[in-house]
Each structure stands twice: as C-alpha cells, then as structure tokens.
Design a protein around this motif. Sequence first.
Motif: not given
Length: 299
Positions: A57-62, A67-70, A101-110
């Motif tokens: 993987g690569f990419g230096d985005c936060k 997660l916010k974009l998705m 932990a961060m991406f599991a917290s998204d309640a809008k879409v699994k």
Amino acid sequence: MGKKAYYHLPGLFEFYDLYRLFLPLYREHRDYFYDWCEIGSIYGAPADCLWGGGRVGFGDCKPEDVLKLMQEYGISARLTFSNSLLLKEHLNDKKCNQLCAMFASDAKVKNGIIIYSDLLLEYIKKNYPEYYFVSSTTKVITDFSQCVKEIEREDFSYVVPDFRLNNRMEQWQMLSQEQKNKVEFLCNECCYIGCVDRKACYEAVSRKSLGLKTTEHDCKAPDAKKGYLFSKAMESTAFIGISDIVNTYLPLGFSQFKIEGRGLGSAVILEFLLYYMTKSEYQLKVREAIYLDNMLDLF
C-alpha cells in the motif's frame, strides 16, 4: 435490466485524491454512467501496513479523511489485510488495530476486510465484530472444487476466485443462487495466465509488508518487464469486459466484480472507471473534469 453489477474498486488510500474528484461527478451526473452498475466498495491499505498484502500500500492521506469520504457517499470501505505470513506476534500491531477500530465505528454503511490469514480472521472477528470478510484472491485457489468449499465457508460474505477460473462457465452456472451471490470475479488481471509463481509473488509482498529482508520477486512471465497494460489485460482469455458482464455474468446471476490496480497510477485507474462505468458519449467529459483539476497528480 433487473440485476445490477457492483464494482469493487482499487485504491481506498492509494487513490484518495482521485476518488475525491470522481465521486462528486458520479453523484451529480449519474446520467454519465451506466445504470446497470454501482460502486460496491473501494478497497486498499495505507503505507507501512503490517497486515497488508497483495500489493504494497501507499498514500499519505489521513485515514480519517478516507473514512469521511466513504461515509459521505455511502460506500463500503474495505481494508486489504491479505498478508499471508502473519504470526500471533503481529496481531498487536498498533497501526492496524487503530485502523480496525476507526473503520468499525462507521454506522452508516458496513465496512469489510479482505483477508488471507485465518489467524487474523479469528482475531478481527473477536475484537472487531462489525466487519464482513472477503476471501482474498491471493490464496491462489485454482481448483474449482476447492473454490466452492471456500465459497461455502460461513465466515466469508464474498470470495474472489483466482482469475484463471473466470471462464469456467459450465461449472459456475451450476452453483446455487446463494453461492453465486458470494462470488466476486477479478475482471482485469494482467498476469500471465500460465503463471506458476503467483503465490510466491504475493508472499514476497507479504514479507515486504512485515519489514523482512527480501528480494524483489523476479517475474518470469512473457513481457513482464512492460508492467501492467490494460490493453494486454483485455487480450487475456480470463478478462471480463462490460459486454461479458451484461450479456453473460449478470444473466447467470452473478453481480460482484473486482477491478484490480492498487499498484498502478491514477491515470490508469481513471481509464478503468471510464471503461467499466462510463457511457462512451460521456467519457471525454469525465476525463476532462479529472485531468483539468490541478490538485491531482495523475502520473
């Protein structure tokens, strides 16, 4: 057309800047794009991801921005954790656990995990039960009966078969609809169809992700030095194009299609988005909208 095709697109972290431009176009000008397809997920892993595999993987985005974009566009994010060489000692990796932990917290879409290791699978199931799981094509399952056994595993919502099984239509059509719903075909693989070192190639990536001393995998395939060429992928007997999707796979009851490309450039990913999703008469409009944005480095 009744059934829709769901594309699973590459570069969740790697091509964040491209999707930041493409997704607004996709929402605001839905008429530019085929009505028989949708975005099922976007997958990938950030740089220096211990659990990563398949491609480095690569990419230096936060991750927070990703997660916010998705969330904004209601798209499932898939973390690519397909390292095949993980040991128990690797499960406590701080960065990967923070991502989970961060991406599991998204309640809008699994959100999902693309996975190889059963050790990691059990760990994530126990500690982050919010995820669904995708069996990685890096397992290189080329035997059809073994692939069916993988599909029948309850752990997996989807299974990505080895691309060399793509055209086994007589066997695919014999699956039940429940089984068909779990099959996610890899459409645009450029790898030599006669390759016998595919698993070794993936293991080299896994070693690199773990920070182990390793040499670059020396690919012996014909024309390997030319790298990925979409035109070459299209010539493969395993290639799945839009006519194949519409005229063969959808009528047979299949709906999940993976587009590879995490290790490529944004310009190539854009060509995938144009070919697989965009109506021909609007491809220039989409290409211009992306190319003319000075914030994106396409090459």
